[in-house]
Design a protein around this motif. Structure first.
Motif, short mmCIF file in Angstrom:
data_model
loop_
_atom_site.label_atom_id
_atom_site.label_comp_id
_atom_site.label_asym_id
_atom_site.label_seq_id
_atom_site.Cartn_x
_atom_site.Cartn_y
_atom_site.Cartn_z
N TYR A 21 118.34 15.01 35.40
CA TYR A 21 117.86 14.13 36.47
C TYR A 21 116.58 14.70 37.07
CZ TYR A 21 122.64 12.43 36.09
OH TYR A 21 123.82 11.93 35.61
N TRP A 22 115.73 13.78 37.51
CA TRP A 22 114.44 14.14 38.08
C TRP A 22 114.19 13.35 39.37
CZ3 TRP A 22 111.08 17.72 36.02
CH2 TRP A 22 111.43 18.22 34.75
N GLY A 23 113.46 14.01 40.28
CA GLY A 23 112.98 13.31 41.46
C GLY A 23 111.64 12.66 41.18
N GLN A 24 111.11 11.99 42.20
CA GLN A 24 109.84 11.27 42.06
C GLN A 24 108.64 12.18 42.19
OE1 GLN A 24 109.94 8.29 40.92
NE2 GLN A 24 110.86 6.81 42.30
N GLY A 25 108.84 13.34 42.77
CA GLY A 25 107.76 14.30 42.93
C GLY A 25 107.11 14.26 44.30
N THR A 26 106.51 15.37 44.68
CA THR A 26 105.76 15.46 45.92
C THR A 26 104.43 16.15 45.61
OG1 THR A 26 105.83 16.18 48.24
CG2 THR A 26 106.84 17.67 46.63
N GLN A 27 103.35 15.58 46.12
CA GLN A 27 102.01 16.09 45.82
C GLN A 27 101.67 17.27 46.71
OE1 GLN A 27 99.45 14.86 43.54
NE2 GLN A 27 98.49 16.80 44.15
N VAL A 28 101.19 18.34 46.10
CA VAL A 28 100.64 19.47 46.83
C VAL A 28 99.18 19.60 46.41
CG1 VAL A 28 100.70 21.95 47.21
CG2 VAL A 28 102.84 20.67 47.00
N THR A 29 98.30 19.53 47.39
CA THR A 29 96.87 19.67 47.14
C THR A 29 96.35 20.84 47.95
OG1 THR A 29 96.64 17.28 46.79
CG2 THR A 29 94.62 18.54 47.20
N VAL A 30 95.76 21.81 47.27
CA VAL A 30 95.28 23.02 47.91
C VAL A 30 93.76 23.02 47.92
CG1 VAL A 30 95.38 25.54 47.94
CG2 VAL A 30 97.32 24.22 47.04
N SER A 31 93.20 23.06 49.12
CA SER A 31 91.74 23.08 49.26
C SER A 31 91.26 24.52 49.39
CB SER A 31 91.32 22.26 50.47
OG SER A 31 91.83 22.82 51.66
N SER A 32 90.09 24.77 48.84
CA SER A 32 89.55 26.14 48.87
C SER A 32 88.67 26.35 50.09
CB SER A 32 88.74 26.40 47.61
OG SER A 32 87.72 25.44 47.45
#
Length: 123
Positions: free
Chosen positions: A112-123
């Motif tokens: 089973y899998w979830g829909q996902g969550t976005q992680v965006t890392v800015s420099s």
């Protein structure tokens, strides 16, 4: 039917920490090992952490070992992924997955899998 819902992602600066959460429902949480994977644009899905059904075993790839920590809270049917010292290359969609086995690191083995969550890392 098992359902997984991730949360905790967002836009963050490099160097900070973030904790992702995944809530499990529709089954008996303690029967499942849990894993976290990530997928960056144009790249394949990548294993980043797994924890056994009992929580006594964890596994990480060398690329994230020491910065990523997976933990489960069986009282809340939740698995967390703590990511420290975030880097721009950590930018990806992070997915939670469940498998009716002791522990696993291969994405195709998970049930089973979830829909996902976005992680965006800015420099």
């Amino acid at each position: 039917q098992v359902r997984l819902v991730e949360s905790g992602g967002g836009l963050v600066q490099a160097g900070v920490s973030v904790r992702l959460s995944c809530v499990f429902s529709g089954g008996t949480f303690s029967r499942y090992a849990m894993g976290w994977f990530r997928q960056a644009p144009g790249k394949e899905r990548e294993f980043v952490a797994a924890i056994s059904r009992t929580g006594d075993m964890t596994d990480y790839p060398d690329s994230v070992r020491g910065r990523f920590t997976i933990a489960r809270d069986d009282a809340k049917n939740t698995v967390h992924l703590q990511i420290n010292s975030l880097k721009p290359e950590d930018t990806a969609v992070y997915y939670c997955a469940a498998i009716a086995a002791t522990i696993a690191t291969i994405a195709s083995h998970y049930d089973y899998w979830g829909q996902g969550t976005q992680v965006t890392v800015s420099s």
